[in-house]
Design a protein around this motif. Structure first.
Motif, short mmCIF file in Angstrom:
data_model
loop_
_atom_site.label_atom_id
_atom_site.label_comp_id
_atom_site.label_asym_id
_atom_site.label_seq_id
_atom_site.Cartn_x
_atom_site.Cartn_y
_atom_site.Cartn_z
N TRP A 150 0.81 -1.23 0.00
CA TRP A 150 0.00 0.00 0.00
C TRP A 150 0.84 1.27 0.00
N ALA A 151 2.14 1.18 0.27
CA ALA A 151 2.97 2.38 0.39
C ALA A 151 3.73 2.63 -0.90
N VAL B 240 -2.00 12.24 4.63
CA VAL B 240 -0.72 11.94 5.25
C VAL B 240 -0.43 10.44 5.12
N GLN B 241 0.85 10.10 5.04
CA GLN B 241 1.23 8.72 4.76
C GLN B 241 0.73 7.75 5.82
N ARG B 242 0.69 8.16 7.06
CA ARG B 242 0.25 7.24 8.11
C ARG B 242 -1.22 6.87 8.00
N GLU B 243 -1.97 7.63 7.17
CA GLU B 243 -3.39 7.34 6.97
C GLU B 243 -3.66 6.54 5.70
N GLU B 244 -2.61 6.25 4.93
CA GLU B 244 -2.83 5.58 3.64
C GLU B 244 -3.39 4.17 3.82
N LEU B 245 -2.88 3.43 4.77
CA LEU B 245 -3.37 2.08 4.98
C LEU B 245 -4.85 2.08 5.34
N SER B 246 -5.26 2.93 6.26
CA SER B 246 -6.67 3.00 6.64
C SER B 246 -7.53 3.40 5.46
N TYR B 247 -7.04 4.34 4.65
CA TYR B 247 -7.79 4.77 3.47
C TYR B 247 -8.00 3.60 2.52
N LEU B 248 -6.93 2.86 2.24
CA LEU B 248 -7.03 1.73 1.33
C LEU B 248 -7.90 0.62 1.92
N ALA B 249 -7.71 0.34 3.21
CA ALA B 249 -8.47 -0.74 3.85
C ALA B 249 -9.96 -0.44 3.89
N GLY B 250 -10.33 0.82 3.85
CA GLY B 250 -11.74 1.18 3.81
C GLY B 250 -12.38 0.96 2.46
N ARG B 251 -11.58 0.68 1.45
CA ARG B 251 -12.08 0.52 0.09
C ARG B 251 -11.81 -0.86 -0.49
N MET B 252 -11.05 -1.67 0.23
CA MET B 252 -10.75 -3.04 -0.18
C MET B 252 -11.26 -3.98 0.91
N SER B 253 -11.17 -5.26 0.66
CA SER B 253 -11.52 -6.23 1.69
C SER B 253 -10.33 -7.03 2.18
N SER B 254 -9.16 -6.78 1.58
CA SER B 254 -7.94 -7.47 2.01
C SER B 254 -6.73 -6.74 1.42
N ALA C 124 -7.35 -1.40 10.19
CA ALA C 124 -8.32 -1.97 9.25
C ALA C 124 -9.65 -2.26 9.93
N PRO C 125 -10.74 -2.29 9.16
CA PRO C 125 -12.05 -2.62 9.73
C PRO C 125 -12.08 -4.02 10.34
N ASP C 126 -13.09 -4.28 11.15
CA ASP C 126 -13.16 -5.54 11.90
C ASP C 126 -13.18 -6.77 10.99
N ASP C 127 -13.83 -6.67 9.84
CA ASP C 127 -13.99 -7.84 8.98
C ASP C 127 -12.92 -7.91 7.90
N PRO D 30 -4.58 -0.24 -7.34
CA PRO D 30 -5.79 0.07 -6.55
C PRO D 30 -6.99 0.36 -7.42
N HIS D 31 -6.77 0.97 -8.57
CA HIS D 31 -7.89 1.26 -9.47
C HIS D 31 -8.49 -0.03 -10.03
N ASP D 32 -7.63 -0.97 -10.40
CA ASP D 32 -8.12 -2.25 -10.91
C ASP D 32 -8.83 -3.04 -9.82
#
Length: 255
Positions: free
Chosen positions: A20-21, A35-49, A72-75, A239-241
């Protein structure tokens, strides 16, 4: 925002990216100013893994796995890429101690968010039934494992049967003519790595190609949980794909 996973027939389909980085995603997939420290959370909110690939290059810290778990979200589910020390330097021989160090480095800190562990083999490693049987026998049984081979000798009934015997998933590796691709389900995990449609690690996937992958994912989900990771990140297409495939699976139609 998509749901964390898509329950289709018997299994669940999860879609994400390998890592993700990436600087090229900033200001493109990642909004400008994020900010870079938020990139993982941003991606995890739009993907499932997401596939954690830093673990391939070096041992990570338990605190890092805890940070990723909490981002990441709970699921959500992470796949973890196994150490290249085991696969590429030791070439699967005498790796009991190395495996212990790898799993002691903290992957289990992910808790219920720990998904399959990926073992990517070097392209020069040919199939050896005794070697693979010994390696499979050392793998911890409380974690699901998949193998991405890159030597054509693994495309054999004996190799697939051995994977089934040990409950090892066979990775479907899509590369533009670089490595063999075996579309075989050998465990309760169907694991797909999409390295680029026409150019390795770089090119995006056309709409028609994504339609085909969506159909394949639905078919595999009849027998297994499906994990799909886009590794075509060199030009920021991954990420777009992934989002485009998620949309196809979520809307229920792909023709």
């Amino acid at each position: 925002m998509p749901p964390p996973g898509y329950r289709v027939s018997m299994g669940r389909i999860r879609v994400g990216t390998s890592g993700w980085a990436y600087a090229s995603w900033r200001g493109d997939f990642y909004p400008k100013g994020l900010v870079q420290r938020e990139e993982l959370s941003y991606l995890a909110g739009r993907m499932s893994s997401i596939e954690i690939n830093g673990s391939f290059y070096s041992l990570q810290r338990p605190s890092s796995y805890r940070t990723w778990r909490d981002a990441a979200p709970d699921d959500f589910v992470y796949a973890v890429k196994g150490s290249r020390f085991i696969t590429h330097l030791e070439r699967l021989r005498d790796v009991e101690e190395g495996l212990g160090r790898f799993f002691d480095s903290g992957a289990r800190e992910l808790g219920p968010k720990l998904g399959p562990v990926l073992w990517q083999l070097p392209a020069s490693l040919s199939y050896d039934a005794d070697l693979m049987g010994s390696f499979y026998g050392l793998l911890p049984t409380d974690v699901r494992h998949v193998v991405e081979f890159r030597h054509r000798s693994f495309c054999a009934d004996e190799a697939f049967a051995q994977m089934r015997e040990h409950g090892i998933g066979c990775v479907v590796s899509d590369s533009p003519g670089r490595w063999p691709m075996a579309e075989v389900v050998t465990s309760d995990v169907a694991y797909v790595r999409l390295h680029g449609h026409t150019e390795l690690y770089a090119s995006g996937y056309a709409a028609r190609s994504l339609d085909r992958w969506a159909r394949k994912c639905r078919r595999w989900s009849n027998d297994a949980d499906v994990f799909v990771y886009f590794d075509n990140d060199a030009r920021g297409r991954a990420p777009h794909d992934a989002v485009a495939l998620i949309e196809r699976l979520g809307r229920g139609g792909d023709e």
